[in-house]
Design a protein around this motif. Structure first.
Motif, PDB file in Angstrom:
ATOM      1  N   TRP A 261       0.811  -1.222   0.000  1.00 16.30           N
ATOM      2  CA  TRP A 261       0.000   0.000   0.000  1.00 16.30           C
ATOM      3  C   TRP A 261       0.853   1.284   0.000  1.00 16.30           C
ATOM      4  O   TRP A 261       0.484   2.316  -0.571  1.00 16.30           O
ATOM      5  N   GLY A 266       3.884  -0.228  -3.986  1.00 19.45           N
ATOM      6  CA  GLY A 266       2.774  -0.299  -4.946  1.00 19.45           C
ATOM      7  C   GLY A 266       1.905   0.939  -4.968  1.00 19.45           C
ATOM      8  O   GLY A 266       1.269   1.252  -5.978  1.00 19.45           O
ATOM      9  N   GLY A 267       1.871   1.648  -3.829  1.00 18.89           N
ATOM     10  CA  GLY A 267       1.056   2.862  -3.762  1.00 18.89           C
ATOM     11  C   GLY A 267       1.557   3.948  -4.698  1.00 18.89           C
ATOM     12  O   GLY A 267       0.893   4.971  -4.895  1.00 18.89           O
ATOM     13  N   ASP A 364       5.334   1.713 -12.188  1.00 20.43           N
ATOM     14  CA  ASP A 364       4.182   2.518 -11.794  1.00 20.43           C
ATOM     15  C   ASP A 364       4.034   3.813 -12.574  1.00 20.43           C
ATOM     16  O   ASP A 364       3.020   4.487 -12.462  1.00 20.43           O
ATOM     17  N   THR A 382      -3.820   0.565  -6.616  1.00 22.18           N
ATOM     18  CA  THR A 382      -2.915  -0.323  -5.879  1.00 22.18           C
ATOM     19  C   THR A 382      -3.583  -1.673  -5.618  1.00 22.18           C
ATOM     20  O   THR A 382      -2.916  -2.701  -5.506  1.00 22.18           O
TER      21      THR A 382
END
Ligand code: ACO
Length: 428
Positions: A261, A266-267, A364, A382
Motif C-alpha cells: 500500500w 505499490g502505492g 508505476d 494499488t
C-alpha cells in the motif's frame, strides 16, 4: 566452487563459503558468522546487500533491465500466456499442460464464492475507506471463514489455500470497490475467465447488461501479468517473513497487501497520477517539479521514478509505455496526464541528477494512466497491483514453506542506554 569469502577480525581469520546462482550471481554464506566470531553481525539497513533466501521463481538483472519468471522472459509471457497460466507457472514451476490448467482453473473458480457474512464486516467500514485497507482486512478475515486453511503442513493443504485465495481475492477487491461506490456486490460468474470475471465484478450494475470490452480485457491482462512477481521486494519479503512463523497464507498475504500500500512501493501508481494532476493544476511547469525533486530540502520525489534494483529501464515500464499509447488510442481517450508524463520522462532522462543516480521510470510510472483509461478509479490502482501480485506472493510463500526456511528474525546493533537504576515516579 573453491573460493571463499574471508573476514579478518581481532587478528583472527574466518572463511565463509561462496555460492554462485544459475545466473552467475554471487553470495557469501555468512550463516555461521555470529557463532564463530562470538557475536559479530552484519549491518545492512533496507537489506540493500542482503540475500534472504534462495529462490527459483524470478530472475531480474537491474543493470541490464532483464525480468524472467521460471526462465521465461516477461516480454514473452505478457504476449503469449493468460494471467492464470502465468500464475500456475510462477507458483508450480512449469507451464501447465492442458489437463493441469483445466483442473487449476476449475479449482480457482470453485472457490470464488465469498461467505455472505463478509458483507456484515464490510458494513462496518465507512464508505470512504481506502480499498487497500479493506482488502487487507478482508483477506485476513478469510482465516476465520476457512479455519482448515490456517494450519498448513502438506502440499495438498497448500494447494487448497492457494486456489481458495486466488478465487476469492478478486471478489474481495470488487466488493471493496462496490463499498466505495455504493453499488451492489457482484458475484463471480464461473463461465468467464479470471480477468473477465474480475472486470465484470467491478463494473457490472444490475440495471445494465455487462459486456467485456476486448481492448480493456487485453490491456488489463497484460498489466496484471507484468505485476505477478518481482522477487524479494518489500511486500513479497513481508509475505515470506510473516509466513516464516507458519502463519497462514491468508494472514501472510494480508500483511503483503499492507506492505504494498505504501507510496514508496505499490502505492506509487496512485501517487504518480496524483502528482501528474498536481503538475497540470499548477500550470503544467514540468521543470519546476523536476527542480523540487532534486531539492534535498523538499520532500517531493518524482513518483514512478527510481527503483531499488533497476539501475536501467524497468522492462515492465517499457512494455507499459508502449501499451499506454495503444490503449488510449484504441479507447479514444485523450488524457492530458500522458502528455505530461512523457514530457516529465524526457526532461528527467536528460537531467544529470537522474542520470548520475540511474533513476529511470518504473512499472508505476505509466500503469496509472492505463488504469484510468480503463475506467479504474485512482484509489483502486494499488488494489489492481495486488490482484496482479497475488500469484507471486503465493509462489514465494509456498517456496519458503517447501524449503523449510527458518523463522525470519534479524539481529540489531543496540545503541540505547546501558544499565541504569530505576527512578521512582514520585522522584521524577
Ligand atoms: N525522485 C528524486 N530523487 C530520487 C528518487 C525520486 N523518485 N528516487 C531516488 N532518488 C534519489 C535519492 O534522493 C537518493 O539521492 P542521494 O544519493 O543524493 O541521497 C538516490 O536517488 C538514491 O535513492 P534511494 O532512496 O537511496 O534509493 P532506494 O533504492 O532506497 O529507493 C525507491 C528506491 C524507494 C523506489 C525510490 O527510488 C523512490 O522513492 N521512488 C519514488 C517512489 C516510487 O516510484 N516507488 C515505486 C517503486 S516500484 C515498486 O515498488 C513497484
Amino acid at each position: 566452487m573453491s573460493e571463499l569469502g574471508v573476514f579478518e577480525f581481532q587478528g583472527k581469520r574466518y572463511e565463509f563459503p561462496i555460492e554462485i546462482g544459475t545466473e552467475k550471481e554471487i553470495s557469501i554464506d555468512i550463516k555461521t558468522l555470529r557463532g564463530v566470531t562470538g557475536g559479530v553481525i552484519t549491518m545492512d539497513p533496507g537489506f540493500k546487500n542482503t540475500g534472504s533466501c534462495k529462490s527459483k521463481i524470478t530472475f531480474l538483472d537491474g543493470e541490464k533491465g532483464i525480468l524472467r519468471h521460471r526462465g521465461y522472459a516477461i516480454e514473452e509471457l505478457t504476449k503469449k500466456a493468460s494471467f492464470l497460466e502465468v500464475a500456475y507457472l510462477i507458483i508450480f514451476g512449469e507451464l501447465p499442460t492442458k489437463k493441469q490448467f483445466a483442473k487449476f482453473e476449475g479449482d480457482v473458480k470453485n472457490n470464488s464464492l465469498l461467505d455472505e457474512e463478509i458483507k456484515d464486516i464490510l458494513d462496518g467500514f465507512p464508505r470512504s475507506a481506502h480499498p487497500m485497507g479493506v482488502v487487507s482486512s478482508l483477506t485476513s478475515a478469510l482465516t476465520a471463514f476457512h479455519p482448515k486453511c490456517i494450519d498448513i503442513h502438506s502440499e495438498e493443504k497448500m494447494y487448497n489455500a492457494t486456489v481458495n485465495i486466488l478465487g476469492k481475492f478478486p471478489v474481495i477487491a470488487a466488493w471493496a470497490h462496490a463499498k466505495n461506490e455504493g453499488t451492489p456486490f457482484n458475484y463471480a460468474d464461473n463461465s468467464l475467465d479470471y480477468i473477465e470475471n474480475m472486470l465484470m465484478m467491478m463494473y457490472k450494475i444490475p440495471t445494465t447488461k455487462y459486456k467485456t470490452n476486448p481492448v480493456v480485457k487485453k490491456a488489463m491482462e497484460e498489466l496484471l501479468i507484468l505485476h505477478q512477481d518481482h522477487e524479494q521486494n518489500c511486500s513479497t519479503s513481508t509475505v515470506r517473513l510473516v509466513g516464516s512463523s507458519h502463519a497462514s497464507l491468508f494472514a501472510s498475504v494480508s500483511a503483503g497487501v499492507s506492505a504494498l500500500w505504501g507510496p514508496l512501493h505499490g502505492g506509487a501508481n496512485q501517487a504518480v497520477i496524483e502528482m501528474l494532476e498536481e503538475i497540470i493544476n499548477d500550470g503544467g511547469d514540468v521543470d519546476k517539479f523536476i527542480k523540487k525533486a532534486k531539492d534535498k530540502n523538499d520532500p517531493f520525489r518524482l513518483m514512478g521514478f527510481g527503483h531499488r534494483v533497476y539501475k536501467n529501464f524497468d522492462p515492465r515500464a517499457l512494455i507499459i509505455k508502449k501499451s499506454a499509447d495503444a490503449v488510449l488510442a484504441n479507447l479514444g481517450v485523450n488524457d492530458p496526464t500522458l502528455k505530461v508524463a512523457k514530457h516529465l520522462e524526457e526532461v528527467a532522462l536528460n537531467d544529470p541528477y537522474f542520470i548520475e543516480r540511474k533513476l529511470f521510470p518504473n512499472v508505476d510510472f505509466y500503469s496509472g494512466i492505463i488504469y484510468r483509461a480503463l475506467g479504474i478509479p485512482v484509489e483502486m490502482f494499488t488494489v489492481m497491483f495486488a490482484i496482479g501480485r497475488l500469484p507471486g506472493w503465493i509462489a514465494q510463500w509456498r517456496e519458503m514453506r517447501l524449503n523449510k526456511e527458518p523463522i525470519g528474525r534479524p539481529r540489531q546493533l543496540y545503541m540505547g542506554a546501558t544499565k541504569r537504576a530505576f527512578k521512582p515516579y514520585s522522584e521524577r
